[in-house]
Design a protein around this motif. Structure first.
Motif: not given
Length: 249
Positions: A43-50, A215-220, A222-233
């Motif tokens: 989640x720091x880069x959005x890279x698929x590790x495995x 998308x990355x949120x606090x539990x209250x 607040x949007x902290x950022x986002x990464x690209x989602x994998x092309x899959x359902x």
């Protein structure tokens, strides 16, 4: 009591992150289920590790010291994998009854774990169940699907509660284990039909599958950022429990 946090970066970066109070935890690993495969995302880069194929198709995925899955319908199989994706040979059978109410069968989805129990839900009724770690002895806890189809669930280790997302793109709700709503995050961009939500125990934040990415949120809320989602359902997502690093001498 607030759980202790474990830092994976040099101490000056830990302090900077603590002061800022925002931003993804570096190197956090998110495990995602697409029903037929499991993806491991940094989640720091959005890279698929495995990535690997499941032995049995299943939407229920729980992650603790290993990854466990079961099929969505009564009697269907799932399997256990190491966090590195190696099948252990252990299998699980969906223990749910064949029918419930006016539906021909239960269709289980999501999946999350507190390390002692699993929590899964029925798509049709929205009923949340507690099971043992091998998915046996299901006990109905509460109903969470009165107005929308439940899409995913994630255990909040800080609050001992359950974050639940809905497949119609509505808010993500935080429920206690008795079914009382504690809070909610308006996220109208949730990817309709998916609605993956994952609580990150490293920094007590949430990751939500939306049309704008993961998308990355606090539990209250607040949007902290986002990464690209994998092309899959995406059918479900979970983080592993962080492991404490050895103390400095």
């Amino acid at each position: 009591m607030k759980a202790q946090r474990y830092c994976r970066v040099p101490i000056f970066l830990c302090l900077a992150m603590s002061v800022a109070g925002v931003g993804p935890a570096l190197g956090d690993t998110l495990y995602l289920s697409t029903q037929t495969t499991i993806l491991v995302v940094d989640t720091s880069t959005g890279a698929i590790l495995n990535e690997w194929n499941q032995q049995y198709g299943g939407e229920d995925i729980t992650v603790s010291d290993s990854i466990r899955t079961i099929g969505p319908n009564s009697g269907q199989l799932g399997a256990e994998y190491t966090l590195g994706g190696i099948a252990t040979g252990v299998t699980y059978t969906n223990p749910m009854p064949v029918d419930i109410g006016t539906h021909a069968s239960l269709a289980m989805g999501g999946g999350t774990s507190d390390g002692t129990h699993n929590y899964i839900f029925d798509y049709f009724s929205g009923t949340v169940f507690e099971t043992t770690l091998d998915f046996t002895n299901p006990v109905a806890l509460f109903g969470a699907g009165s107005t929308a189809v439940v899409s995913d669930i994630s255990y909040d280790r800080e609050n001992s509660s359950l974050w639940i997302a809905y497949g119609d793109g509505s808010s993500v709700y935080d429920y206690d284990l008795s079914g009382n709503v504690l809070s909610k995050i308006p996220t109208s961009d949730i990817a309709t039909g998916n609605g993956m939500v994952a609580f990150d125990p490293l920094d007590d934040t949430l990751w939500v599958d939306t049309t704008l990415g993961l998308q990355h949120f606090t539990t209250t809320g607040t949007l902290l950022g986002s990464i690209n989602r994998p092309d899959a359902i995406l059918r479900g997502g979970e983080f592993a429990e962080p492991v404490p690093e050895p103390s400095a001498l």
